[in-house]
Design a protein around this motif. Structure first.
Motif, PDB file in Angstrom:
ATOM      1  N   GLU A  73       0.773  -1.234   0.023  1.00 19.15           N
ATOM      2  CA  GLU A  73      -0.086  -0.203  -0.064  1.00 19.15           C
ATOM      3  C   GLU A  73       0.959   1.239   0.027  1.00 19.15           C
ATOM      4  O   GLU A  73       1.738   1.423   0.915  1.00 19.15           O
ATOM      5  N   VAL A  74       0.769   2.062  -1.175  1.00 20.90           N
ATOM      6  CA  VAL A  74       1.407   3.494  -1.061  1.00 20.90           C
ATOM      7  C   VAL A  74       0.446   4.566  -0.787  1.00 20.90           C
ATOM      8  O   VAL A  74      -0.630   4.760  -1.131  1.00 20.90           O
ATOM      9  N   VAL A  75       1.117   5.231   0.384  1.00 22.26           N
ATOM     10  CA  VAL A  75       0.224   6.415   0.732  1.00 22.26           C
ATOM     11  C   VAL A  75       0.887   7.760   0.566  1.00 22.26           C
ATOM     12  O   VAL A  75       2.198   7.764   0.936  1.00 22.26           O
ATOM     13  N   LYS A  76       0.159   8.560  -0.025  1.00 30.58           N
ATOM     14  CA  LYS A  76       0.882  10.053  -0.165  1.00 30.58           C
ATOM     15  C   LYS A  76       0.020  10.827   0.728  1.00 30.58           C
ATOM     16  O   LYS A  76      -1.329  10.852   0.551  1.00 30.58           O
ATOM     17  N   ASP A  84      -4.753  13.321   0.700  1.00 35.63           N
ATOM     18  CA  ASP A  84      -4.598  12.061   1.042  1.00 35.63           C
ATOM     19  C   ASP A  84      -4.787  11.071  -0.251  1.00 35.63           C
ATOM     20  O   ASP A  84      -5.930  10.861  -0.536  1.00 35.63           O
ATOM     21  N   ARG A  85      -3.875  10.426  -0.753  1.00 31.64           N
ATOM     22  CA  ARG A  85      -4.018   9.628  -1.861  1.00 31.64           C
ATOM     23  C   ARG A  85      -3.465   8.073  -1.514  1.00 31.64           C
ATOM     24  O   ARG A  85      -2.174   8.035  -1.147  1.00 31.64           O
ATOM     25  N   THR A  87      -2.858   4.276  -3.155  1.00 33.89           N
ATOM     26  CA  THR A  87      -2.696   3.421  -4.093  1.00 33.89           C
ATOM     27  C   THR A  87      -2.018   1.961  -3.838  1.00 33.89           C
ATOM     28  O   THR A  87      -1.612   2.149  -2.922  1.00 33.89           O
ATOM     29  N   GLY A  88      -2.246   0.963  -4.551  1.00 35.21           N
ATOM     30  CA  GLY A  88      -1.267  -0.169  -4.092  1.00 35.21           C
ATOM     31  C   GLY A  88      -0.800  -0.881  -5.430  1.00 35.21           C
ATOM     32  O   GLY A  88      -0.820  -0.516  -6.644  1.00 35.21           O
ATOM     33  N   HIS A  89       0.110  -1.807  -5.294  1.00 33.84           N
ATOM     34  CA  HIS A  89       1.134  -2.375  -6.247  1.00 33.84           C
ATOM     35  C   HIS A  89       1.326  -3.877  -5.868  1.00 33.84           C
ATOM     36  O   HIS A  89       1.597  -4.032  -4.846  1.00 33.84           O
ATOM     37  N   ARG A  90       1.237  -4.726  -6.831  1.00 36.22           N
ATOM     38  CA  ARG A  90       1.612  -6.058  -6.695  1.00 36.22           C
ATOM     39  C   ARG A  90       2.487  -6.522  -7.458  1.00 36.22           C
ATOM     40  O   ARG A  90       2.237  -6.451  -8.760  1.00 36.22           O
ATOM     41  N   GLN A  91       3.743  -6.963  -7.310  1.00 37.73           N
ATOM     42  CA  GLN A  91       4.866  -7.096  -8.208  1.00 37.73           C
ATOM     43  C   GLN A  91       4.746  -8.757  -8.436  1.00 37.73           C
ATOM     44  O   GLN A  91       4.639  -9.653  -7.795  1.00 37.73           O
ATOM     45  N   ASN A  92       5.185  -8.875  -9.624  1.00 40.91           N
ATOM     46  CA  ASN A  92       4.886 -10.464 -10.324  1.00 40.91           C
ATOM     47  C   ASN A  92       6.392 -11.121  -9.658  1.00 40.91           C
ATOM     48  O   ASN A  92       7.366 -10.330  -9.627  1.00 40.91           O
ATOM     49  N   TYR A  93       6.304 -12.301  -9.550  1.00 40.55           N
ATOM     50  CA  TYR A  93       7.599 -13.088  -9.308  1.00 40.55           C
ATOM     51  C   TYR A  93       7.863 -14.241  -9.897  1.00 40.55           C
ATOM     52  O   TYR A  93       6.552 -15.112 -10.221  1.00 40.55           O
TER      53      TYR A  93
END
Length: 103
Positions: A73-76, A84-85, A87-93
């Protein structure tokens, strides 16, 4: 015996039988891959260090699975500005099981 390899811009210390997760590789699950960027091999007191890689050294591994990591979870946030923004990210492996170290 262990080796230090480089793949996906990262370095990993691996031994035979280890299971590691690396950046996505273009290989089918169940196939075998050779990792040629071997930076160092240590076998007891005998240590070989490359400049930057060892010539003729390779690490073989079996591809066990492909997947995605947990969501990060990325929070700005700016205080007192009603900003307050989120966003999320899922990295492939790619999950690898190290089968051999040669060099």
């Amino acid at each position: 015996m262990y080796a230090v390899i480089r793949t996906g811009g990262k370095q990993y210390r691996v031994s035979e039988g280890d299971v590691i997760r690396v950046e996505t590789l273009a290989a089918e699950a169940g196939s075998s891959v050779e990792l040629g960027d071997v930076l160092m091999i240590a076998d007891g007191d005998e240590i070989k260090i490359g400049t930057p890689v060892l010539e003729g050294a390779k690490v073989t591994a079996d591809v066990t699975a492909h997947g995605r990591h947990k969501k990060i979870e990325v929070v700005k946030f700016r205080r007192r500005k009603h900003f307050d923004r989120r966003t999320g990210h899922r990295q492939n492996y790619t999950e690898l099981k190290i089968t051999g170290i040669a060099g």
